[in-house]
Design a protein around this motif. Structure first.
Motif, mmCIF file in Angstrom:
data_model
loop_
_atom_site.group_PDB
_atom_site.id
_atom_site.type_symbol
_atom_site.label_atom_id
_atom_site.label_comp_id
_atom_site.label_asym_id
_atom_site.label_seq_id
_atom_site.Cartn_x
_atom_site.Cartn_y
_atom_site.Cartn_z
ATOM 1 N N TYR A 166 -25.919 80.279 -7.333
ATOM 2 C CA TYR A 166 -26.099 81.356 -6.364
ATOM 3 C C TYR A 166 -25.054 82.420 -6.664
ATOM 4 O O TYR A 166 -23.872 82.112 -6.777
ATOM 5 N N SER A 167 -25.482 83.691 -6.747
ATOM 6 C CA SER A 167 -24.502 84.748 -7.009
ATOM 7 C C SER A 167 -24.652 85.837 -5.966
ATOM 8 O O SER A 167 -25.735 86.393 -5.787
ATOM 9 N N ALA A 168 -23.544 86.142 -5.299
ATOM 10 C CA ALA A 168 -23.547 87.190 -4.270
ATOM 11 C C ALA A 168 -22.985 88.443 -4.897
ATOM 12 O O ALA A 168 -21.975 88.405 -5.591
ATOM 13 N N SER A 169 -23.628 89.568 -4.635
ATOM 14 C CA SER A 169 -23.231 90.764 -5.371
ATOM 15 C C SER A 169 -23.030 91.966 -4.480
ATOM 16 O O SER A 169 -23.444 91.997 -3.330
ATOM 17 N N GLU A 170 -22.384 92.991 -5.056
ATOM 18 C CA GLU A 170 -22.176 94.247 -4.330
ATOM 19 C C GLU A 170 -23.454 95.067 -4.255
ATOM 20 O O GLU A 170 -23.492 96.084 -3.574
ATOM 21 N N ASP A 171 -24.529 94.637 -4.919
ATOM 22 C CA ASP A 171 -25.785 95.382 -4.785
ATOM 23 C C ASP A 171 -26.599 94.864 -3.615
ATOM 24 O O ASP A 171 -27.801 95.077 -3.549
ATOM 25 N N THR A 172 -25.953 94.185 -2.677
ATOM 26 C CA THR A 172 -26.471 93.654 -1.394
ATOM 27 C C THR A 172 -27.443 92.499 -1.537
ATOM 28 O O THR A 172 -28.003 92.048 -0.545
ATOM 29 N N THR A 173 -27.683 91.987 -2.750
ATOM 30 C CA THR A 173 -28.602 90.843 -2.859
ATOM 31 C C THR A 173 -27.846 89.605 -3.329
ATOM 32 O O THR A 173 -26.729 89.687 -3.821
ATOM 33 N N ILE A 174 -28.512 88.457 -3.150
ATOM 34 C CA ILE A 174 -27.962 87.200 -3.666
ATOM 35 C C ILE A 174 -29.001 86.666 -4.645
ATOM 36 O O ILE A 174 -30.179 86.564 -4.311
ATOM 37 N N GLY A 175 -28.574 86.363 -5.852
ATOM 38 C CA GLY A 175 -29.520 85.854 -6.842
ATOM 39 C C GLY A 175 -29.417 84.353 -6.936
ATOM 40 O O GLY A 175 -28.328 83.794 -6.846
#
Lengths: 259, 479
Positions: free
Chosen positions: B267-276
């Motif tokens: 799981y990756s949380a990002s500054e582009d407001t999504t979690i992959g």
């Protein structure tokens, strides 16, 4: 050297020679040989000047060649900077709070001794005429024991005036202030903080008791909004600050925090 | 007993007669009913209910449960609990939710035992070895220091990074440490010899934001470690070959936090407001969209189990079968729950199967910086820049309580392993211990001279907690 652009004009009108590219290429190929001949055969001042130019060019070329040869260049060779922050604070611009605070005992000792390391050490002496305005009273305006204070003052919240017949010092409401613009000397930011009281007025002890604020006065301000904490865990809610402007002339009190 | 008397005012008690019988349904934490309803006397005590439940659910004999109705706990008899619910009528069935409780109790942390000097720059990350006998701290002076917890003295200084050490992670078998730094390099250290393994691993173009090892129950040898960076990529490295196996171009903007879940997904949380959500071959499984601003932190309800399941208290053997058993138990046949905290002041609860959030949790007034599930997965605590912490239910995300007391932004939070206490580290240079049962401050732990950046509570053993901050000191705390 062509004096105008007749060469370009001719080229635009009639086109270039069919072998211009080849001729230019061959001319460029002859350059190194010509330069080498010059370098070997020039004498005197001309040689000196030529050699100087050539040296500069060669140095530049060497640098470029080295740069091309190096394969394992680290692109961002950064020096280790100060001010390390964890990952969650890296992309944020944080206000830096200077946290090394004097502890309570040290402050208490300083208070007792009355010694303070203040930014404005000496203040110009103020005459009574400048501070007070004589107010005449009585049926024939002959009594002149009342005084009106011409400077900004601070009155506590629970302040009530003495009966007008008996009050000697009048503090006009227009010159009463509750807030001060306090600057933190290290952070270089200014906060509007409520005043708690006047600690010491350098002009006279009388002015201190009256609560008169002039340039150089040490006042106590409420710093709870800064969120400062001592090492023992107690929250600091009041600090001293020294007034740096003439409030009666500016209409506001500017002070610097004494950390 | 005294607590119940204080809560219910004398003129409000309408206790039923002792010989009345009520219909009770027992509901498990996920909301499913255990069996058809039981008929019980109103004076049934907590112990009697526990033995009934043990027979019904057929669990291990030593499992202790606590019972709740509408989030009010059953303390002595059923009568008191019924009286607290004014809307209950005798004809209806009384619903009781049961939660397994941990058997052991961790003692609260009250004092500081050591202030370890050594780092020359602020301490940025702190993590205990799972057994709590070694503490690893990474700092802005480019070194990682290992401290022995028995004697509270330094063991070794690991040098090899060329810039600030931003994050570090112990491998699941605790034989290696992987660390990432500000220049994008990842280093793997062998703890048994205190040496760098091979060379620093290059590949990231910007700083490394987080590191996660593959959980032990998926791979006994702990060969794979993933690192995420500001450049938006996740790189999976092999510990054995010391090379990058896979590069996942996960996001356009920085990845703030990355976790390797127990079901095999990253799981990756990002500054582009999504979690992959990615699998380890690099393929995207899901994109969790819903936040309006940067996602700062994520947590899985199985986090603690993944960290500690292969160990048990008392011995240092690694039991990989036990790791799988404990993991399956906490997963309980469902999917892993993920909670995310964002700059848009909300938290969201997700499961990787759907790209829409299950629950949206609002309430904070400023950015939420850190979020953690309790070790048993029942509660979520979130730390925010609005100087408060909030406790939420771990299953359905409902708000339970707000904990106020800090005077500066709260940076990080850590749970005790019995899920009863939380430690929070804040910008105001104090740590605070909060009690979950009383939902308020238990102990105030001042001592740091400047902002506290990282805190960790020893997982197994749970006697000590360590914290590090801007004042360059590492402080150890215990009861």
């Amino acid at each position: 050297m062509p004096q105008h652009d007749y060469i370009e004009l001719h080229q635009k009108r009639f086109g270039k020679r069919l072998d211009t590219e080849e001729r230019a290429r061959k001319k460029a190929a002859r350059q190194p040989h010509e330069l080498a001949e010059k370098a070997q055969n020039l004498k005197g001042l001309k040689a000196k000047m030529f050699n100087k130019e050539r040296f500069k060019e060669k140095a530049l070329m060497k640098k470029q060649m080295l740069a091309h040869e190096e394969k394992d260049i680290e692109v961002n060779v950064e020096d280790v900077k100060d001010g390390a922050v964890p990952t969650y604070l890296l992309d944020r611009e944080q206000q830096q709070q200077s946290k090394v605070l004097t502890n309570m005992l040290k402050q208490k000792r300083q208070e007792k001794a009355g010694k303070w390391d203040v930014p404005i050490a000496k203040v110009k002496q103020m005459s009574e005429g400048e501070m007070f305005q004589v107010i005449e009273s009585g049926k024939r305006k002959q009594k002149s024991w009342k005084r009106r204070i011409n400077k900004v003052c601070f009155v506590p919240e629970t302040f009530t005036r003495k009966p007008p017949k008996f009050e000697r010092y009048i503090r006009p409401t227009g010159l009463r202030f509750k807030k001060a613009n306090v600057t933190h000397p290290e952070l270089k930011t200014t906060f509007s903080l409520p005043l708690l009281g006047v600690k010491k007025n350098p002009q006279s002890a009388l002015y201190t008791t009256l609560g008169v604020i002039t340039k150089g006065t040490v006042v106590e301000v409420n710093v709870s909004e800064l969120g400062l904490v001592t090492q023992t865990g107690k929250v600091i809610w009041s600090k001293y600050a020294q007034v740096t402007n003439n409030p009666e002339l500016d209409g506001c009190i500017n002070a610097t925090l004494l950390v | 007993m005294d607590q119940t008397k204080k809560k219910i005012k004398p003129n409000q008690i309408t206790l039923l007669a002792p010989d009345t019988r009520v219909f009770v349904t027992l509901i498990n934490p996920y909301g499913e009913e255990a069996q058809k309803s039981l008929e019980l006397s109103v004076n049934t005590t907590k112990q009697e209910l526990q033995s009934i439940l043990q027979q019904l659910v057929k669990t291990e004999e030593d499992q202790v449960y606590s019972f709740f109705h509408n989030n009010i706990e059953l303390l002595d008899t059923l009568n008191q609990l019924i009286a607290s619910d004014p809307e209950y009528k005798l004809e209806n069935t009384f619903s009781l939710t049961y939660h397994p409780q941990s058997l052991f109790r961790i003692q609260p942390i009250t004092r500081q035992t050591a202030a370890l000097e050594g780092h020359e720059q602020p301490v940025l990350c702190v993590q205990f070895k799972t057994h709590g006998d070694i503490l690893a701290t990474g700092s802005g002076d480019t070194t990682i220091r290992l401290w022995d917890m028995l004697t509270e003295t330094p063991i070794a200084t690991l040098q090899g990074h060329k810039n600030w050490v931003l994050c570090l992670a112990w491998s699941p078998d605790c034989k290696y440490i992987a660390s990432g730094s500000h220049d994008g390099q990842v280093c793997i250290w062998d703890v048994q010899t205190n040496q760098l393994k091979g060379q620093p691993l290059k590949g990231h173009t910007k700083w490394v934001t987080s590191i996660a090892w593959q959980p032990m129950h998926l791979d006994e040898e702990c060969t794979l470690v993933a690192s995420s960076s500001k450049d938006g990529c996740i790189r999976i490295w092999s510990r054995i070959s010391l090379s990058c196996l896979i590069v996942i171009n996960a996001h356009q903007k920085a990845i703030t936090k990355m976790l390797w879940g127990g079901q095999g997904y990253i799981y990756s949380a990002s500054e582009d407001t999504t979690i992959g959500v990615w699998n380890k071959t690099g393929k995207r499984v899901q994109e969790l969209k819903g936040h309006g601003h940067w996602v700062n932190s994520i947590a899985l309800h199985t986090d603690y189990t993944i960290r500690c399941a292969c160990f048990s208290e008392g011995n240092t053997d690694i039991n990989t079968k036990q790791a799988k058993v404990f993991y399956d138990k906490i997963l309980n046949g469902k999917n892993e729950r993920l909670v995310s905290a964002s700059d848009d002041q909300t938290l969201m609860l997700w499961e990787y199967t759907s790209s829409k959030p299950k629950v949206r949790m609002t309430g904070h007034q400023q950015q939420v910086n850190h979020v953690q599930f309790s070790p048993d997965g029942r509660y979520i605590v979130s730390a925010s820049f609005d100087k408060s912490l909030r406790i939420w239910d771990g299953y359905n995300g409902t708000w339970i309580a707000t904990l106020r007391g800090h005077v500066g932004s709260v940076y990080q939070v850590s749970w005790s392993s019995d899920s009863r206490y939380m430690l929070s580290a804040s910008k105001d240079s104090t740590l605070k211990l909060w009690s979950l049962q009383k939902k308020k401050l238990a102990f105030d732990l001042p001592g740091h001279a400047d902002e506290v950046y990282a805190v960790d509570w020893a997982p197994i053993g749970g006697e000590k907690a360590g914290s590090g901050g801007k004042d360059r000191r590492v402080k150890i705390w215990r009861h």
